[in-house]
Design an enzyme around this catalytic site. Sequence first.
Site, PDB file in Angstrom:
ATOM      1  CG  LEU A 137      -1.733  -1.213   1.371  1.00 27.92           C
ATOM      2  CD1 LEU A 137      -2.708  -1.189   2.630  1.00 27.92           C
ATOM      3  CD2 LEU A 137      -2.442  -1.726   0.081  1.00 27.92           C
TER       4      LEU A 137
ATOM      5  N   GLY B 230       0.949  -5.062   1.459  1.00 26.39           N
ATOM      6  CA  GLY B 230      -0.255  -5.234   0.452  1.00 26.39           C
ATOM      7  C   GLY B 230       0.404  -6.074  -0.820  1.00 26.39           C
TER       8      GLY B 230
END
Lengths: 305, 305, 305
Positions: A111, A156
């Site tokens: 992310l 992520g």
Amino acid sequence: MATLLKLFPTCTRAGRLAHLSRKDWAQSRRGTLLPCFPASQRCASTTSYLTVEMDDNTGVAVVTMKSPPVNSLSLDFLTEFSISIEKLEMDRKCRGVILTSGLPKVFSAGLDIMEMYGKSPEHCAEFWRAVQEMWLKLYGSNMITIAAVNGSSPAGGCLMAMACDYRIMADNPKYSIGLNETLLGIVAPFWFKDTMMNTIGFRATELALQLGLLHNAPNALRIGLVDELAPEKEVLSAASTAISKWLAIPDHARQITKSMMRKPTIDRLLSHRDQDINNFVSFITKDSIQKSLQVYMERLKQRKT
Amino acid sequence: MATLLKLFPTCTRAGRLAHLSRKDWAQSRRGTLLPCFPASQRCASTTSYLTVEMDDNTGVAVVTMKSPPVNSLSLDFLTEFSISIEKLEMDRKCRGVILTSGLPKVFSAGLDIMEMYGKSPEHCAEFWRAVQEMWLKLYGSNMITIAAVNGSSPAGGCLMAMACDYRIMADNPKYSIGLNETLLGIVAPFWFKDTMMNTIGFRATELALQLGLLHNAPNALRIGLVDELAPEKEVLSAASTAISKWLAIPDHARQITKSMMRKPTIDRLLSHRDQDINNFVSFITKDSIQKSLQVYMERLKQRKT
Amino acid sequence: MATLLKLFPTCTRAGRLAHLSRKDWAQSRRGTLLPCFPASQRCASTTSYLTVEMDDNTGVAVVTMKSPPVNSLSLDFLTEFSISIEKLEMDRKCRGVILTSGLPKVFSAGLDIMEMYGKSPEHCAEFWRAVQEMWLKLYGSNMITIAAVNGSSPAGGCLMAMACDYRIMADNPKYSIGLNETLLGIVAPFWFKDTMMNTIGFRATELALQLGLLHNAPNALRIGLVDELAPEKEVLSAASTAISKWLAIPDHARQITKSMMRKPTIDRLLSHRDQDINNFVSFITKDSIQKSLQVYMERLKQRKT
């Protein structure tokens, strides 16, 4: 792969798909975005962050992430990614996807912290919904999904890989993969945890999440976080070999089976989606967490200089 | 450890903490029970069954069980244990606990059979609630909990170790660990089973519980019942090394993550707590089960003579 | 085993137990069906598909499947099997069952496709209920159940083995075991999946079910699909050795423990039993699935000729 790209250079830049409506996108597709090369039965498209190469002979699309420097999952990247996966999902000729990175040493760094630092609650909410959407699309895909993890894949990036059906990682102990959120003072949400539990089991997840463990490639194989290692330059060809086994299975039986395995985990997020967004927003906008992010980013900058 | 004890001898015997009210305890703490040694930043307290040594520099407390001959978990022991853990939990300076045994060859022999044999239903119920309380305190602790398993650890001793975050066992094949209840003709309750499933998975638990398996140290490592082996004299120092990795993680992120993993299992006991006590009491007070316990105790006596 | 059969030849053919009411069966038992040999304490009975040899000294019955050519699980076979298991369950002297094959190279080839191909929905429903019943009887048995897998064991044969408490497989890489339904274009139902997850965990099940993996004996051991390998001619004696460990455990404690582990999985089928039958019938009677079965059967015929 390099050869492939030379033979079939991407046709045109798609602009920011993130801002295209689905109708726009459908139109663009009929136009120049996805030109086909009938002779070779290969189609390629390039957007801001992704290259999608579809081989009609095999029914396999290679999705290559190219968002320098480290394939951070920004809001725009995620939106484009979800649209691309949905496109392929609706393409009857596409049976499988190989997801890989076009950048050296990194699959995806996870992310994009810039989307969470100093941003409004509204922005954070929009971002988090896009993270959820990426996972929902990938974890729930009817297509065969193979992650060709040709570099490091923290946070992520690890989630993305775990959401695929099968993971092949470059056999380089310098590359690592894992959900290392706690190291930044933040917390992987329950569906990150569920995805990891479905991959490596309860105990290994408990350890990995609490300690924010990043496993190097051999360790990742040992604990089952990836399924296979391949020499660094052969990750993509190993993915092609692996997907052929999956393509031998009748799609409908495989899809029903996949859904039977994953639906409970997907339903859990779907039924708590807004609550999960609220949790994220109220957590990430806390002063103490914002400070943690700041410290982390400053450390990153210092490393570079 | 021996050196530590010599340097900082325990100050005073606490008597039966089990019978101290929380207020009493708070007072005793301000008094002589927990004298601090500012120079070394170490505090130590000794109660009937436990020594608690707190190192303010590291934020780690070493809790040493010393209830000869085998650290049986009696009602008094359990009460004192739960109070000690709660005390540390409320101590802002305490971030982690290393749980170990001060007796040779045994970590804990598990539940004290004398508390279940020939006792009134009321006593059995009180005892079982204390067993639950010990587990709830330990499995749900916000602190880092490391079990330094420096001896055998059957039944309740195994539960205690499994309730910690990480387990290091003495690398001695003579020492064993496991939930061996069925060997005595009794049954591990659902939350023992849940804790084991969270540690070694469904199948290994199914086998271990049905056969009452006691795994020697190398086997325990192989199936994941412990995380690490260390030479017998280095178990405690290995625990110190291990806990330093956990201390590097921001507490709040680690705590939320730990709770996310363990809360469903804890909630399951909390919502069936009285029913679980009733089940235990009605089972253990059966004539046939009382006879099993008698046979078992006679066998133990014969071994000694 | 061969010797055993010579010494105690089966007494009389039971005819089609499948068509016997329970009352008939009870009567037949008092008659000539299950004659005992008091001297040796061994009883034997043979039905159309099964030989049941009970050793009163050990409390262990050996159930040998003999339905040439490959122990396909037909409606009649399944009915007879369930009745035999129930018979043993009600026999107070019987504490354990060893399930094995009397045919060379195969344990059981799984569900009989002839019961699903070109049959009425009513027949398919009756058949599926019999499959469920076999699993419910075996997975929920109070007896110790050991699978002596002395040959290949695909699909329903694998389910049968997984429903036992312990699996010993012939150490021959030519023999394989697994739920390979997707290869035929069909789908293992949720309780097949649950049983496999309880045996090898979520991730290995996800892979195995989607790819229809048939694991050879060494691989089956590696992933925990079987618990032990034995030389081909010693599978049955290895099963006898293994069951002695289980017999050493008090039955009531083992049974309660087994039920605690397996009840949630059993309850899930029980509460969705009719729905599961409807799902199966509407799926299997589809034209596309019938064609898949036809193709598969023609391939099988071609192999033979």
